[in-house]
Design an enzyme around this catalytic site. Structure first.
Site, PDB file in Angstrom:
ATOM      1  N   ASP A  34       0.846  -1.200   0.000  1.00 13.38           N
ATOM      2  CA  ASP A  34       0.000   0.000   0.000  1.00 13.38           C
ATOM      3  C   ASP A  34       0.880   1.248   0.000  1.00 13.38           C
ATOM      4  O   ASP A  34       0.384   2.373  -0.063  1.00 13.38           O
ATOM      5  CB  ASP A  34      -1.004  -0.006   1.162  1.00 13.38           C
ATOM      6  CG  ASP A  34      -0.344  -0.075   2.534  1.00 13.38           C
ATOM      7  OD1 ASP A  34       0.900  -0.132   2.603  1.00 13.38           O
ATOM      8  OD2 ASP A  34      -1.086  -0.069   3.538  1.00 13.38           O
ATOM      9  N   SER A  35       2.206   1.048   0.012  1.00  9.32           N
ATOM     10  CA  SER A  35       3.119   2.166  -0.218  1.00  9.32           C
ATOM     11  C   SER A  35       2.867   2.787  -1.585  1.00  9.32           C
ATOM     12  O   SER A  35       3.382   3.869  -1.884  1.00  9.32           O
ATOM     13  CB  SER A  35       4.579   1.704  -0.119  1.00  9.32           C
ATOM     14  OG  SER A  35       4.811   0.588  -0.945  1.00  9.32           O
ATOM     15  N   ASP A  66      -1.002  -6.224  -0.086  1.00  8.25           N
ATOM     16  CA  ASP A  66      -1.381  -5.618   1.199  1.00  8.25           C
ATOM     17  C   ASP A  66      -2.889  -5.455   1.327  1.00  8.25           C
ATOM     18  O   ASP A  66      -3.550  -4.988   0.391  1.00  8.25           O
ATOM     19  CB  ASP A  66      -0.783  -4.196   1.282  1.00  8.25           C
ATOM     20  CG  ASP A  66       0.537  -4.168   2.016  1.00  8.25           C
ATOM     21  OD1 ASP A  66       0.871  -5.152   2.702  1.00  8.25           O
ATOM     22  OD2 ASP A  66       1.234  -3.146   1.899  1.00  8.25           O
ATOM     23  N   LYS A 114      -0.890  -9.582   3.021  1.00  6.52           N
ATOM     24  CA  LYS A 114      -0.178  -9.053   4.195  1.00  6.52           C
ATOM     25  C   LYS A 114      -1.116  -8.126   4.944  1.00  6.52           C
ATOM     26  O   LYS A 114      -1.831  -7.328   4.323  1.00  6.52           O
ATOM     27  CB  LYS A 114       1.092  -8.312   3.755  1.00  6.52           C
ATOM     28  CG  LYS A 114       1.845  -7.672   4.914  1.00  6.52           C
ATOM     29  CD  LYS A 114       3.265  -7.297   4.518  1.00  6.52           C
ATOM     30  CE  LYS A 114       3.417  -6.035   3.725  1.00  6.52           C
ATOM     31  NZ  LYS A 114       2.919  -4.803   4.387  1.00  6.52           N
ATOM     32  N   GLU A 131      -1.304  -5.573   8.596  1.00  8.41           N
ATOM     33  CA  GLU A 131      -0.523  -4.917   9.652  1.00  8.41           C
ATOM     34  C   GLU A 131      -1.192  -5.110  11.005  1.00  8.41           C
ATOM     35  O   GLU A 131      -2.419  -5.029  11.121  1.00  8.41           O
ATOM     36  CB  GLU A 131      -0.389  -3.420   9.343  1.00  8.41           C
ATOM     37  CG  GLU A 131       0.404  -3.151   8.077  1.00  8.41           C
ATOM     38  CD  GLU A 131       0.668  -1.668   7.849  1.00  8.41           C
ATOM     39  OE1 GLU A 131       0.444  -0.862   8.772  1.00  8.41           O
ATOM     40  OE2 GLU A 131       1.103  -1.337   6.734  1.00  8.41           O
ATOM     41  N   GLU A 144       9.329  -4.455  10.360  1.00  4.12           N
ATOM     42  CA  GLU A 144       9.813  -3.188   9.794  1.00  4.12           C
ATOM     43  C   GLU A 144      10.397  -2.301  10.898  1.00  4.12           C
ATOM     44  O   GLU A 144       9.756  -2.083  11.941  1.00  4.12           O
ATOM     45  CB  GLU A 144       8.654  -2.459   9.092  1.00  4.12           C
ATOM     46  CG  GLU A 144       9.069  -1.114   8.510  1.00  4.12           C
ATOM     47  CD  GLU A 144       8.072  -0.525   7.520  1.00  4.12           C
ATOM     48  OE1 GLU A 144       7.089  -1.209   7.167  1.00  4.12           O
ATOM     49  OE2 GLU A 144       8.296   0.622   7.106  1.00  4.12           O
TER      50      GLU A 144
HETATM   51  O1  KIV Z   1       3.574  -1.123   1.589  1.00 10.31           O
HETATM   52  C1  KIV Z   1       4.750  -1.485   1.583  1.00 10.31           C
HETATM   53  O2  KIV Z   1       5.517  -1.222   0.650  1.00 10.31           O
HETATM   54  C2  KIV Z   1       5.234  -2.260   2.708  1.00 10.31           C
HETATM   55  C3  KIV Z   1       6.715  -2.417   2.838  1.00 10.31           C
HETATM   56  C4  KIV Z   1       7.295  -1.173   3.386  1.00 10.31           C
HETATM   57  C5  KIV Z   1       7.070  -3.598   3.623  1.00 10.31           C
HETATM   58  O3  KIV Z   1       4.475  -2.683   3.525  1.00 10.31           O
END
Ligand code: KIV
Length: 260
Positions: free
Chosen positions: A44-45, A83, A112, A114, A181
């Site tokens: 989600d970056s 994510d 993934k 969080e 992280e």
């Molecule tokens: O969203 C992302 O790119 C991430 C990485 C920083 C691990 O979660």
């Protein structure tokens, strides 16, 4: 590396180190795959790297679905991880399953999410219903407001012990990978040695089973906002800027297009 998660477990047992990178579209997924990167994370970056947002909180499930689909199309070998974005999974395991299923249908092999202990029930729910989960702990960017910024985590003995316990509980609940992280390298090493599932580190030192970095940081395309633990392997902003300036200049001066 194969997409089979069993082979990732095997790689951990054999002490093989694996690489992950984020990608958000077809051409970069193809490049990463051809370069032999083992896993691609549709992070989600993308909110920050692609959309120019200040953090990851504005990213929607629809955006994640779209980018997962176009990345999965470009990668033949790398494991595809996507994510769950903020707001799509926290309310209940059922909400998380519905969101995760959409990412799996878009091409993700593992999702993934969080969070530590509060996510145990959700990790167990998804895992027992056929969706592999990577649990993301430490600096979880979706909690940026609660942390008061993008700050390293696990700095006190108490905080480190909590992260250690969370990692074990998440793996026991069924997480197939644990991503850590911005936590101390020694803590990431301890967790990696304690868990039988692969760990992925970012800003967590050299002892995790795999490393992940953000594509734009690796390519030097995010020079103003790259975290201190990232490494730029080329100065992409300068190189691409030069190419674009040359094109603009040739059009202005009549050098492009040439005579037919
Ligand atoms: O969203 C992302 O790119 C991430 C990485 C920083 C691990 O979660």
């Amino acid at each position: 590396m194969s997409r089979s998660l069993n082979l990732w477990d095997k790689a951990k047992r054999e002490g093989k180190r694996l690489s992950f990178i984020t990608a958000y579209d077809y051409p970069f997924a193809k490049l990463a795959d051809a370069a032999g990167i083992d896993g691609i994370l549709i992070g989600d970056s993308l909110g920050m790297m692609v959309a120019g947002d200040p953090h990851t909180l504005f990213v929607s499930l629809e955006q994640m679905e779209y980018h997962t689909r176009i990345v999965a199309r470009g990668a033949a070998n790398a494991l595809i991880m996507a994510d769950l974005p903020f707001g799509s999974f926290e309310e209940s395991p059922a909400q998380a399953f519905a969101a995760a299923a959409r990412l799996v249908k878009a091409g993700a092999q593992i999702v993934k999410l969080e969070g530590g202990a509060p996510m145990l029930e959700t990790v167990a729910f998804l895992s027992s219903r056929g969706i592999p989960v990577c649990a993301h702990i430490g600096l979880t960017p979706q909690h940026v407001h609660q942390f008061g910024g993008f700050r390293r985590q696990g700095k006190t003995q108490e905080a480190a012990a909590k992260l250690f316990d969370d990692a074990i509980a998440l793996a026991d609940a069924g997480a197939r990978m644990v991503l850590m992280e911005a936590i101390p390298a020694s803590l990431a090493g301890e967790i990696t040695r304690r868990l039988s599932v692969p760990t992925i580190g970012i800003g967590a030192g050299p002892e995790t089973d795999a490393q992940v970095l953000v594509l734009h940081d690796v390519l030097g395309l995010n020079p103003d906002r790259a975290p201190d633990f990232a490494k730029a392997y080329i100065n992409g902003a300068a190189l691409l800027g030069q190419a674009l300036a040359q094109y603009a200049s040739e059009v202005r001066e009549g050098g492009f297009p040439g005579a037919p």
